[in-house]
Design a protein around this motif. Structure first.
Motif, short mmCIF file in Angstrom:
data_model
loop_
_atom_site.label_atom_id
_atom_site.label_comp_id
_atom_site.label_asym_id
_atom_site.label_seq_id
_atom_site.Cartn_x
_atom_site.Cartn_y
_atom_site.Cartn_z
N ARG A 23 0.76 -1.26 -0.09
CA ARG A 23 0.15 0.14 0.14
C ARG A 23 0.86 1.28 -0.07
O ARG A 23 0.34 2.31 -0.54
CB ARG A 23 -0.79 0.00 1.12
N GLU B 217 -7.77 0.90 -2.71
CA GLU B 217 -7.08 0.81 -1.66
C GLU B 217 -6.71 2.36 -1.21
O GLU B 217 -7.00 2.57 -0.02
CB GLU B 217 -5.75 0.10 -1.32
N ALA C 31 -7.95 4.44 1.99
CA ALA C 31 -7.21 5.16 2.82
C ALA C 31 -7.57 6.86 3.03
O ALA C 31 -7.47 7.34 3.88
CB ALA C 31 -5.68 4.90 2.46
#
Length: 154
Positions: free
Chosen positions: A78, A132, A136
């Protein structure tokens, strides 16, 4: 390369260029072999062109499948998704430079359920990093909002 091989290579390049023009104008599903070969003075036989087109479709399918396999086998952490600029640039380049091919792949998926599923799976894999990153980002915005609300409301 022999003269015959050079002519064959040039014919292939000419046909691919003509196909791209026809696909842009008519779409992949509405294009015919005649549409692609008519502008040429020396028309290749329709059978060999059909075989070439079928090979191209199989090749596109295998490339999509192998790209999906590579992505499954090498997950990205990530942390490398924090810089959005390069990801957007690559996505934009791919979509703009290969617009006709991308449209042709979407059209091909309309008539082949197995290919449609592979394209869907490939699309899901392509969107995972974006999902993702946006998750976030949403979490960060929610935390910032809670912090501001606590500060303002005491």
């Amino acid at each position: 390369m022999t003269t015959r091989q050079e002519k064959a290579a040039q014919t292939r390049r000419d046909l691919l260029a003509a196909a791209q023009v026809v696909f842009e104008r008519k779409g992949y599903l509405n294009a015919t072999i005649t549409d692609i070969t008519t502008p040429r003075l020396a028309r290749p036989r329709a059978r060999s062109t059909t075989i070439s087109t079928a090979r191209k479709r199989c090749s596109s399918r295998s490339r999509a499948t192998s790209a999906t396999t590579r992505m499954h086998s090498s997950p990205r952490p990530r942390d490398d998704l924090r810089d959005l600029g390069p990801h957007l640039a690559v996505f934009w380049q791919l979509q703009s430079r290969h617009r006709t091919v991308m449209a042709a792949l979407r059209d091909a998926a309309l008539v082949d359920p197995a290919f449609a599923q592979r394209m869907h799976d490939f699309g899901i894999e392509q969107m995972k990093p974006w999902a993702e990153l946006l998750t976030a980002l949403a979490e960060g915005i929610a935390a910032l909002t809670r912090f501001v609300e606590r500060g303002l409301l005491g």
